[in-house]
Scaffold this motif. Structure first.
Motif, PDB file in Angstrom:
ATOM      1  N   ILE A  19       1.037  -1.218  -0.011  1.00  0.00           N
ATOM      2  CA  ILE A  19      -0.062  -0.086   0.116  1.00  0.00           C
ATOM      3  C   ILE A  19       0.783   1.055  -0.050  1.00  0.00           C
ATOM      4  CG2 ILE A  19      -2.130  -0.991   1.202  1.00  0.00           C
ATOM      5  CD1 ILE A  19      -0.929   0.012   3.749  1.00  0.00           C
ATOM      6  N   THR A  20       0.246   2.510  -0.539  1.00  0.00           N
ATOM      7  CA  THR A  20       1.110   3.714  -0.301  1.00  0.00           C
ATOM      8  C   THR A  20       0.799   4.104   1.274  1.00  0.00           C
ATOM      9  OG1 THR A  20      -0.916   4.915  -1.027  1.00  0.00           O
ATOM     10  CG2 THR A  20       0.555   3.861  -2.785  1.00  0.00           C
ATOM     11  N   TRP A  21       1.677   5.401   1.461  1.00  0.00           N
ATOM     12  CA  TRP A  21       1.406   5.965   2.630  1.00  0.00           C
ATOM     13  C   TRP A  21       0.096   6.554   2.981  1.00  0.00           C
ATOM     14  CZ3 TRP A  21       3.280   5.640   7.067  1.00  0.00           C
ATOM     15  CH2 TRP A  21       3.315   6.725   8.348  1.00  0.00           C
ATOM     16  N   LYS A  22      -0.646   7.042   1.711  1.00  0.00           N
ATOM     17  CA  LYS A  22      -2.061   7.551   1.896  1.00  0.00           C
ATOM     18  C   LYS A  22      -3.131   6.469   2.127  1.00  0.00           C
ATOM     19  CE  LYS A  22      -1.592  11.193  -1.527  1.00  0.00           C
ATOM     20  NZ  LYS A  22      -2.095  11.937  -2.726  1.00  0.00           N
ATOM     21  N   GLN A  23      -2.659   5.290   2.208  1.00  0.00           N
ATOM     22  CA  GLN A  23      -3.531   4.098   2.283  1.00  0.00           C
ATOM     23  C   GLN A  23      -3.381   3.491   3.951  1.00  0.00           C
ATOM     24  OE1 GLN A  23      -2.256   1.955  -1.224  1.00  0.00           O
ATOM     25  NE2 GLN A  23      -4.406   1.376  -1.790  1.00  0.00           N
ATOM     26  N   VAL A  24      -2.334   4.099   4.418  1.00  0.00           N
ATOM     27  CA  VAL A  24      -1.968   3.642   5.568  1.00  0.00           C
ATOM     28  C   VAL A  24      -3.237   3.932   6.739  1.00  0.00           C
ATOM     29  CG1 VAL A  24      -0.348   3.999   7.671  1.00  0.00           C
ATOM     30  CG2 VAL A  24       0.397   3.426   5.424  1.00  0.00           C
ATOM     31  N   PRO A  25      -3.715   5.022   6.859  1.00  0.00           N
ATOM     32  CA  PRO A  25      -4.685   5.109   7.989  1.00  0.00           C
ATOM     33  C   PRO A  25      -5.817   4.318   7.645  1.00  0.00           C
ATOM     34  CG  PRO A  25      -4.066   7.428   7.061  1.00  0.00           C
ATOM     35  CD  PRO A  25      -3.521   6.532   6.223  1.00  0.00           C
ATOM     36  N   GLN A  26      -6.325   4.049   6.484  1.00  0.00           N
ATOM     37  CA  GLN A  26      -7.339   2.921   6.332  1.00  0.00           C
ATOM     38  C   GLN A  26      -6.915   1.511   6.824  1.00  0.00           C
ATOM     39  OE1 GLN A  26     -10.701   3.477   5.568  1.00  0.00           O
ATOM     40  NE2 GLN A  26     -10.832   1.205   6.417  1.00  0.00           N
ATOM     41  N   PHE A  27      -5.811   1.244   6.588  1.00  0.00           N
ATOM     42  CA  PHE A  27      -5.250   0.004   6.964  1.00  0.00           C
ATOM     43  C   PHE A  27      -5.052  -0.052   8.565  1.00  0.00           C
ATOM     44  CE2 PHE A  27      -1.477  -2.305   8.001  1.00  0.00           C
ATOM     45  CZ  PHE A  27      -1.794  -3.751   7.858  1.00  0.00           C
ATOM     46  N   LEU A  28      -4.804   0.923   9.008  1.00  0.00           N
ATOM     47  CA  LEU A  28      -4.808   0.860  10.628  1.00  0.00           C
ATOM     48  C   LEU A  28      -5.967   0.715  11.216  1.00  0.00           C
ATOM     49  CD1 LEU A  28      -1.722   3.628  11.073  1.00  0.00           C
ATOM     50  CD2 LEU A  28      -1.551   0.986  11.140  1.00  0.00           C
ATOM     51  N   ARG A  29      -7.000   1.276  10.434  1.00  0.00           N
ATOM     52  CA  ARG A  29      -8.322   1.072  10.872  1.00  0.00           C
ATOM     53  C   ARG A  29      -8.778  -0.431  10.822  1.00  0.00           C
ATOM     54  NH1 ARG A  29      -9.241   6.397   8.695  1.00  0.00           N
ATOM     55  NH2 ARG A  29      -9.693   5.763   6.782  1.00  0.00           N
ATOM     56  N   GLY A 153       5.574  -6.402   1.851  1.00  0.00           N
ATOM     57  CA  GLY A 153       5.293  -5.345   1.241  1.00  0.00           C
ATOM     58  C   GLY A 153       5.339  -4.180   2.375  1.00  0.00           C
ATOM     59  N   MET A 154       5.406  -4.425   3.396  1.00  0.00           N
ATOM     60  CA  MET A 154       5.500  -3.638   4.347  1.00  0.00           C
ATOM     61  C   MET A 154       6.831  -3.003   4.358  1.00  0.00           C
ATOM     62  SD  MET A 154       3.725  -4.688   7.696  1.00  0.00           S
ATOM     63  CE  MET A 154       1.758  -5.489   7.633  1.00  0.00           C
ATOM     64  N   ARG A 155       8.039  -3.657   3.787  1.00  0.00           N
ATOM     65  CA  ARG A 155       9.348  -3.281   3.789  1.00  0.00           C
ATOM     66  C   ARG A 155       9.435  -2.211   2.632  1.00  0.00           C
ATOM     67  NH1 ARG A 155      13.242  -6.457   5.879  1.00  0.00           N
ATOM     68  NH2 ARG A 155      14.564  -6.676   3.940  1.00  0.00           N
ATOM     69  N   GLN A 156       8.726  -2.550   1.509  1.00  0.00           N
ATOM     70  CA  GLN A 156       8.506  -1.630   0.403  1.00  0.00           C
ATOM     71  C   GLN A 156       8.060  -0.257   0.939  1.00  0.00           C
ATOM     72  OE1 GLN A 156       6.877  -2.987  -3.222  1.00  0.00           O
ATOM     73  NE2 GLN A 156       5.864  -0.892  -3.597  1.00  0.00           N
ATOM     74  N   ASP A 164      10.140   9.447   0.732  1.00  0.00           N
ATOM     75  CA  ASP A 164       9.308  10.422   0.099  1.00  0.00           C
ATOM     76  C   ASP A 164       8.481  11.239   1.094  1.00  0.00           C
ATOM     77  OD1 ASP A 164       9.891   9.662  -2.387  1.00  0.00           O
ATOM     78  OD2 ASP A 164       8.212   8.752  -2.777  1.00  0.00           O
ATOM     79  N   GLN A 165       8.130  10.565   2.260  1.00  0.00           N
ATOM     80  CA  GLN A 165       7.180  11.282   3.130  1.00  0.00           C
ATOM     81  C   GLN A 165       8.149  11.805   4.499  1.00  0.00           C
ATOM     82  OE1 GLN A 165       3.934  11.788   2.695  1.00  0.00           O
ATOM     83  NE2 GLN A 165       4.185  10.430   0.743  1.00  0.00           N
ATOM     84  N   PHE A 166       9.394  11.298   4.768  1.00  0.00           N
ATOM     85  CA  PHE A 166       9.824  11.537   6.160  1.00  0.00           C
ATOM     86  C   PHE A 166      11.527  12.030   5.514  1.00  0.00           C
ATOM     87  CE2 PHE A 166       6.966   8.342   7.088  1.00  0.00           C
ATOM     88  CZ  PHE A 166       5.740   9.179   7.536  1.00  0.00           C
ATOM     89  N   ARG A 167      11.662  11.879   4.434  1.00  0.00           N
ATOM     90  CA  ARG A 167      13.165  12.480   3.993  1.00  0.00           C
ATOM     91  C   ARG A 167      14.039  11.601   4.509  1.00  0.00           C
ATOM     92  NH1 ARG A 167      12.657  19.087   3.732  1.00  0.00           N
ATOM     93  NH2 ARG A 167      10.913  19.199   2.205  1.00  0.00           N
ATOM     94  N   GLU A 211       0.220   8.644  14.549  1.00  0.00           N
ATOM     95  CA  GLU A 211      -0.200   9.816  13.924  1.00  0.00           C
ATOM     96  C   GLU A 211      -1.322   9.609  13.224  1.00  0.00           C
ATOM     97  OE1 GLU A 211       2.268  12.975  12.838  1.00  0.00           O
ATOM     98  OE2 GLU A 211       3.034  13.134  14.930  1.00  0.00           O
ATOM     99  N   ALA A 212      -0.954   8.439  12.187  1.00  0.00           N
ATOM    100  CA  ALA A 212      -1.805   7.730  11.209  1.00  0.00           C
ATOM    101  C   ALA A 212      -2.944   6.969  11.778  1.00  0.00           C
ATOM    102  CB  ALA A 212      -0.966   7.333   9.951  1.00  0.00           C
TER     103      ALA A 212
END
Length: 216
Positions: A19-29, A153-156, A164-167, A211-212
């Motif tokens: 998944i992408t970082w944008k999809q992380v909040p839904q995955f966590l739910r 895939g979590m490693r990816q 990209d998100q946290f430099r 935070e996510a």
């Protein structure tokens, strides 16, 4: 026999879905809701994997006495399956620095398995004393993520979003993933593990997950 080149099938390496970082909040739910009724230890194992991006084979073999108070790390021995060290290599242990969210999750695990050898001990018995290396992937499938996310895939996700998100520095992230130096010259002379830089990245990563929406 002469083999026609049309008969030769090239092996195409497929990346594990992630998944992408944008999809992380839904995955966590979805992970927290646990509609497939995975065991608490299974859910906590997946949370730990997401925070540490260990390979499943190494994660399930984690032992409580591998925690080192002096470095505040779990130190996984070189020969542990899942670290992918060459046979006979004994000086390439893998350090997993502790973060406060990770500590909170492992304290929850301790309620279930703290009296056992393995962090992710299995009460079901069977082939392993710990949970099966296949269990995290099975849980992701049961959550509805077949074809969308695997344990690997979590490693990816960590390597991609970490930059990209946290430099984050790619080399630091790769080292925390357990990758060894490949360049022969650097490998011969560079014995650093860059632990504090890895710790800083893991702190940022775990805090971002909280935070996510990660519940710890």
């Amino acid at each position: 026999a002469i083999v026609h080149k049309a008969q030769i099938k090239k092996h195409i390496r497929k990346n594990n879905p992630a998944i992408t970082w944008k999809q992380v909040p839904q995955f966590l739910r979805d992970l927290q809701e646990n509609k497939c009724n995975g065991t608490p230890v299974t859910v906590l194992a997946v949370k730990t994997m997401l925070m540490t991006f260990l390979r499943a084979s190494a994660l399930v073999r984690l032992q409580w006495d591998w925690y080192d108070e002096e470095t505040d790390c779990f130190i996984i021995p070189s020969e542990t399956k899942g670290l992918k060290r060459r046979k006979g290599v004994t000086d390439k242990d893998h350090h997993v620095p502790m973060t406060e969210p990770l500590r909170a999750v492992l304290n929850q695990v301790r309620r279930y398995t703290g009296h056992q050898k393995y962090v992710f001990w299995s009460a079901r018995g069977g082939e392993f004393a710990h949970i099966s290396p296949e269990l995290p992937n099975k849980h992701l499938i049961n959550l509805g993520y077949k074809g969308l996310l695997t344990a690997h895939g979590m490693r990816q996700l960590a390597l991609t979003a970490g930059q990209d998100q946290f430099r984050g520095d790619a080399e630091i992230i790769r080292r925390q993933m357990g990758h060894l130096i490949k360049d022969p010259v650097q490998k011969a002379y560079d014995k650093s593990i860059r632990l504090e830089e890895r710790r800083e990245f893991l702190v940022d990563w775990c805090d971002a997950l909280v935070e996510a929406g990660l519940r710890v």
